[in-house]
Write a protein that holds these residues in place. Sequence first.
Motif, PDB file in Angstrom:
ATOM      1  N   GLY A 111      13.855  22.757  35.171  1.00 16.61           N
ATOM      2  CA  GLY A 111      14.351  22.604  33.806  1.00 16.61           C
ATOM      3  C   GLY A 111      13.986  21.298  33.141  1.00 16.61           C
ATOM      4  N   MET A 144      12.496  30.158  32.350  1.00 12.98           N
ATOM      5  CA  MET A 144      13.394  30.580  33.419  1.00 12.98           C
ATOM      6  C   MET A 144      14.603  29.659  33.452  1.00 12.98           C
ATOM      7  N   PRO A 145      15.769  30.164  33.903  1.00 18.47           N
ATOM      8  CA  PRO A 145      16.925  29.283  34.086  1.00 18.47           C
ATOM      9  C   PRO A 145      16.604  28.214  35.128  1.00 18.47           C
ATOM     10  N   PRO A 146      17.030  26.977  34.916  1.00 15.75           N
ATOM     11  CA  PRO A 146      16.727  25.899  35.867  1.00 15.75           C
ATOM     12  C   PRO A 146      17.338  26.168  37.241  1.00 15.75           C
TER      13      PRO A 146
END
Length: 482
Positions: free
Chosen positions: A159, A168-170
């Motif tokens: 992130g 993408m989510p961290p």
Amino acid sequence: MAVIRVDGRTLRCADVVVAAETEGPLGIEIPATALRAAEQSWRLARELSTQRVVYGRTTGVGANKEDRVTAEDSAEHGLRLLRSHAGGSGDKMPAGQVKAMMLIRLNQLLAGGSGISPTLIGALAEALRHGAVPVVHRLGAIGTGDLAPLAETALALAGEQPWLTGGMPPVKVHDGDALAFMSSNAATLAEATLAALRLDVLTRASHAVAALSYLALDGNPEAYAGPVHEARPHPGQVACAAEMRRLLGVESAPKPGKRLQDPFGLRAFPQVQGPALDAIHYLRDVLAIEINSSTENPMISAAYGDAYHHAHFHTAYVSAALDQARATVHQVAELSAARLGDLVEPEFTGLRPFLAAGPPGSSGVMILEYVAHDALTELRQAALPVTVGTAVVSRGIEDHASFSTQAARAATAVCRAYATLLACELVAAVRALRLREADLAGLPAQDAYAQACAVLDPALEDRPLTADIAAGVELLDSLSRI
């Protein structure tokens, strides 16, 4: 959607090309056994880090290898490593090459020697599945680990760095993940693999192009005869001669050619093409090993229960194979330019100079020689070896480099230049055959001629040939499959 099996052992060079050419999400299948092996390596690495010195986990890196890192500081140490090494520069790497790099790195991690956390492996796999591509810069490696590109990739997963497409989510970077993720030449291997398979296509297409030139020039088939090449049976040379016989329909007793001996562009084609075919085959073999190898330093071996410090980050095999491939393709490219020179010469074709068809003084395809030799000069520069140089970095502790990264970039440049050169020869050969109203009925080479006639402008008056050259380049993939 293309589905690629990623298990650390069986990834193919062709899979890497599929990843690069697939826009958006990529189907990734990971066997449970590969995930378990990677997790076992991760658990062992954590245990070993409490028992002994492990480079990059309990120490700094490079010349900082003697600096000890405390257990309390290990997580921040990993982030500092990634942040300090994410200093790539230059142009952004193309999205397709980044995806190829991500696939190779995922496969290497699943070979089970990195000791990296399952979290980061899963995040990398999910990024591929969602078509998320991080921003990665072109410059930052010298063939001893793609530190900058991989650090940028890891920080995107964490992130802290931007995404080129998607996102993408961290995820958390665990203790020891930083060097384990960066310790690879995946970006270099990606470009090398894409270039190697492109060179394979171009050399296969060159058989069809050379066959059309042969027909336009009334070549002598004795140069490709089986007994000739049985007398000196280098594999690539034998394969090239056999392919020319097939395309020209001369498996049986051939009729005599127009000349007792042709110029080298035709006569020596198998002897010059052969080394290129062999070099590209060897390059693909090297890359097939590299993309399926656990190359991280240190290697965390669950089988032996220990960590091993080594030099698998050094890619001398890759740089040497790339140097050889580029050098041999350059020699073949010179023959293409030579055949183009023969095609514009009335002594060889019986046609007007430069295959002109207009009033006296018409230039015909004269400009093709200039374009071809411009491309050949670029190719010649890109064919120069990188393995004659080295570098000493990190306060002298890292005192040699393979420059495989630069060799891969040069191979990409060779592909572009050689495609242009072959297209110039193709345009001239097709024009000569049209002017002669050649009948190729019954010859496999007729398919190549028909495909070329379908896309090349039939107009014979003096006109710009830019579109013809571009169409010829686009046609090479199809010609490689005839």
